[in-house]
Design an enzyme around this catalytic site. Structure first.
Site, short mmCIF file in Angstrom:
data_model
loop_
_atom_site.label_atom_id
_atom_site.label_comp_id
_atom_site.label_asym_id
_atom_site.label_seq_id
_atom_site.Cartn_x
_atom_site.Cartn_y
_atom_site.Cartn_z
N GLY A 49 1.59 1.99 5.28
CA GLY A 49 2.94 1.17 5.66
C GLY A 49 3.09 1.89 6.94
O GLY A 49 4.06 0.88 7.96
N GLY A 91 0.44 -1.17 0.25
CA GLY A 91 0.07 0.31 -0.02
C GLY A 91 0.99 1.12 -0.19
O GLY A 91 2.60 1.07 -0.03
N CYS A 129 2.27 0.31 -8.85
CA CYS A 129 3.68 0.64 -7.89
C CYS A 129 5.12 1.38 -8.18
O CYS A 129 6.05 2.04 -8.43
CB CYS A 129 3.88 0.21 -6.73
SG CYS A 129 4.01 -1.03 -7.22
N GLU A 153 5.70 -3.45 0.66
CA GLU A 153 5.89 -3.11 -0.13
C GLU A 153 5.60 -2.03 -0.50
O GLU A 153 3.58 -2.20 -0.40
CB GLU A 153 5.05 -4.03 -1.21
CG GLU A 153 5.60 -5.38 -1.34
CD GLU A 153 7.11 -5.85 -1.73
OE1 GLU A 153 7.52 -4.85 -2.41
OE2 GLU A 153 7.81 -6.59 -1.98
P1 NAD Z 1 -3.32 2.41 1.23
O1 NAD Z 1 -1.62 2.10 2.36
O2 NAD Z 1 -4.01 3.60 1.68
O3 NAD Z 1 -4.40 0.89 1.29
C1 NAD Z 1 -3.51 -0.25 1.33
C2 NAD Z 1 -3.92 -1.24 2.85
O4 NAD Z 1 -3.93 -1.05 3.10
C3 NAD Z 1 -5.31 -1.38 2.40
O5 NAD Z 1 -6.48 -2.94 2.00
C4 NAD Z 1 -6.10 -0.68 4.23
O6 NAD Z 1 -7.92 -0.55 3.80
C5 NAD Z 1 -5.21 -0.95 4.46
N1 NAD Z 1 -5.59 -0.27 5.20
C6 NAD Z 1 -4.82 1.36 5.45
N2 NAD Z 1 -4.53 1.50 6.53
C7 NAD Z 1 -4.69 0.84 7.78
C8 NAD Z 1 -4.02 0.07 9.08
N3 NAD Z 1 -3.84 1.33 9.75
N4 NAD Z 1 -3.95 -1.00 9.25
C9 NAD Z 1 -4.23 -2.00 8.66
N5 NAD Z 1 -4.16 -1.66 6.98
C10 NAD Z 1 -4.75 -0.49 7.02
O7 NAD Z 1 -2.81 2.06 -0.52
P2 NAD Z 1 -3.86 2.31 -1.67
O8 NAD Z 1 -4.17 3.88 -1.84
O9 NAD Z 1 -4.79 1.33 -1.73
O10 NAD Z 1 -2.89 1.59 -2.90
C11 NAD Z 1 -1.47 2.30 -3.72
C12 NAD Z 1 -0.68 2.80 -3.42
O11 NAD Z 1 0.13 1.05 -3.14
C13 NAD Z 1 0.55 3.23 -3.60
O12 NAD Z 1 1.54 3.92 -2.32
C14 NAD Z 1 1.47 2.22 -4.48
O13 NAD Z 1 2.51 2.74 -4.54
C15 NAD Z 1 1.31 1.29 -3.58
N6 NAD Z 1 1.45 -0.31 -3.79
C16 NAD Z 1 2.90 -0.68 -3.74
C17 NAD Z 1 3.45 -1.81 -4.69
C18 NAD Z 1 4.21 -2.90 -3.94
O14 NAD Z 1 4.38 -3.44 -4.64
N7 NAD Z 1 5.73 -1.63 -4.18
C19 NAD Z 1 1.95 -2.65 -5.20
C20 NAD Z 1 0.82 -2.02 -5.40
C21 NAD Z 1 0.88 -0.50 -4.53
#
Ligand code: NAD
Length: 495
Positions: free
Chosen positions: A236, A231, A287, A253
């Site tokens: 993260g 995320g 990402c 990630e």
């Molecule tokens: P996000 O961080 O908003 O959410 C990701 C997940 O985390 C969701 O399921 C969300 O409900 C959960 N989450 C959020 N806060 C939490 C908490 N306090 N406790 C537990 N879970 C929690 O990210 P997003 O907007 O869904 O995704 C986009 C991001 O993901 C971008 O920054 C992208 O770069 C990244 N991403 C990284 C990779 C990689 O492999 N490096 C791959 C895909 C996406």
């Protein structure tokens, strides 16, 4: 309007409604309209998911299954994905706005994760250690961790589930999948196949809901051994800190701001295609997006002309249509965020050579579309070059020579991926060493495989997914000592 259906969660092998009794809407980004009510899980739902996964971990039906038998189950799941690819793809397109064409490819490829890690399950060998102590025999066992929580973002839900689920199950863990609140539908559709494959009850569970609610309850639960998170960087960091309170193992990630670096000795037509796929594939919502295009000054203008000409051929519209190249932005908040960055770009005074606004083409209807956008004259210190936009927005930055390309390329907090376009093998090898990135592509961009380690340098993450080392992220090592002596020595006599 007909009442929308309400999704259930999959816990302990049963389809259940959330104990909170609450639901929220999931939208189709192409129409901008809600189509499904998703269960809003709370702390009690997290607790019963962990309980189910813990029970399954200790259940002999799973615990005593040989690694070879686990491998068979994983391969069966892979086969089922192939058989049900079209249905899975349609759900993802509807809920996420991903192109059907991309989903078709992803789902042809996703089974490979289950074949690869299914094959690896019975090849994790411990060692016998030639210990210096006489009459002693020592060996190691590689064992699963226990209950693993897989937190999934919205941009590529099914593929990212596979990155985590396949190695976690191959290692013998049980798993709770927490999909993004924006795109829960495909994980729920997918888990029906897990059920069909014959995994014992509770080995794989799906809970839906918000990160701050059910997600937070999962990552802080004392019976969870590991959190595998994909995320954004802010979430993260938070997840890492909260999971640290109970010293859980964590892999992260996170985001990127990857440099795609074009040298004047490259094949320009190929590099143009690489730059386009780097930023406009998946509407820039990847990402690894090559969102900073570094072009050597000597070919800058020629390259930008070709790039813009090619980008103008991108067709937008219905993600189900085979003709569509660029789909909608997946979530409304993300749509607003990308538009906000277009405003930042205007304030930063860069030169907009393509797009720069929301898309109002008739074929985009009421959907959340942003025009493919290219800015030139960007300085690397600007916000649009430093921050992850996660949309179809490209910043072009000129550079003089190799040293300057590396300096600019590395000058961000992220380190997920990088691209180099050159015909020089020396340059390709030497610069790949100097780039601070977990993946470097030379004369290609945006390739991934189940067999190659993937993860971030710097603030792009911790740990690796895919490849043989991924399974180690879901295992721990035990050392066993055996005495072969006839007699235990007198403990008061030092030897
Ligand atoms: P996000 O961080 O908003 O959410 C990701 C997940 O985390 C969701 O399921 C969300 O409900 C959960 N989450 C959020 N806060 C939490 C908490 N306090 N406790 C537990 N879970 C929690 O990210 P997003 O907007 O869904 O995704 C986009 C991001 O993901 C971008 O920054 C992208 O770069 C990244 N991403 C990284 C990779 C990689 O492999 N490096 C791959 C895909 C996406």
């Amino acid at each position: 309007m007909a009442e929308m259906s309400k999704s259930k969660m999959f816990l302990g092998g049963e389809w259940v409604t959330p104990l909170t009794g609450d639901y929220f809407e999931s939208h189709n980004p192409y129409t901008g309209k809600p189509w499904l009510m998703v269960g809003r899980g709370g702390e009690e739902d997290a607790n019963r998911a962990v309980e189910a996964a813990k029970k399954a971990f200790h259940n002999p039906e799973w615990r005593d299954l040989t690694p070879t038998a686990r491998g068979h189950l994983l391969r069966k799941l892979g086969d089922l994905i192939t058989e049900n690819a079209e249905a899975l793809a349609k759900v993802e397109v509807r809920d996420n706005g991903k192109l059907f064409a991309e989903m078709h490819l992803q789902l042809r490829y996703a089974p490979q994760w289950y074949y690869y890690f299914g094959g690896l399950a019975d090849k994790i060998e411990g060692s016998v250690i030639p210990i210096e102590k006489p009459e002693t025999f020592t060996y190691t066992l590689h064992e699963p961790l226990g209950v693993c929580v897989a937190i999934i973002p919205w941009n590529s839900p099914l593929l990212l589930v596979s990155f985590k689920l396949a190695p976690a199950l191959a290692a013998g863990n049980t798993v709770i999948i927490k999909p993004s609140e924006f795109t829960s539908a495909s994980a729920l559709e997918f888990v029906k196949l897990v059920e069909k494959a014959g995994f014992p009850k509770g080995v794989v569970n799906v809970v839906t809901g918000y990160g701050k609610e059910v997600g937070e309850a999962l990552i802080t639960h004392p019976d969870v051994a590991k959190v595998a998170f994909t995320g954004g960087s802010a979430s993260g960091r938070h997840v890492y800190a909260r999971a640290a309170e109970s010293l859980k193992k964590v892999s992260l990630e996170l985001g990127g701001k990857s440099p795609n670096i074009v040298f004047d000795d490259c094949n320009i037509d190929n590099a143009v295609k690489g730059a386009i796929s780097g930023i406009f594939a998946a509407t820039g919502q990847t990402c690894v997006a090559g969102s900073r295009l570094l072009i050597q000054e000597s070919i800058h203008d020629e390259f930008v002309d070709k790039l813009v000409t090619f980008a103008k051929t991108a067709k937008m519209g219905d993600p189900m249509s085979e003709d569509t190249h660029v789909g909608p932005v997946t979530t409304y908040p993300q749509f607003e965020k990308v538009l906000g960055y277009l405003e930042v770009a205007r304030e930063e005074g860069v030169n907009c050579v393509l797009g720069g606004d929301k898309a109002t083409r008739p074929e985009c209807g009421e959907g959340w579309f942003v025009e493919p956008t290219i800015y030139t004259n960007v300085q690397n210190s600007m916000r649009i070059a430093q921050e992850e936009i996660f949309g179809p927005v490209l910043s072009v930055i000129p550079f003089k020579d190799e040293d300057e390309a590396i300096e600019i390329g590395n000058d961000v907090v992220f380190g997920l991926a990088a691209g180099i376009w050159t015909q020089s093998i020396r340059r390709a090898i030497e610069l790949s060493k100097r780039l601070q990135a977990g993946t470097v592509w030379v004369n290609m961009y945006r390739a991934i495989s189940y067999s190659t380690p993937f993860g971030g340098y710097k603030q792009s993450g911790l740990g690796r997914e895919n490849g043989q080392e991924a399974i180690r992220e879901y295992m721990q090592t035990k050392t066993v000592w055996l005495s072969t002596s006839e007699e235990v020595p007198n403990p008061f006599v030092m030897r």
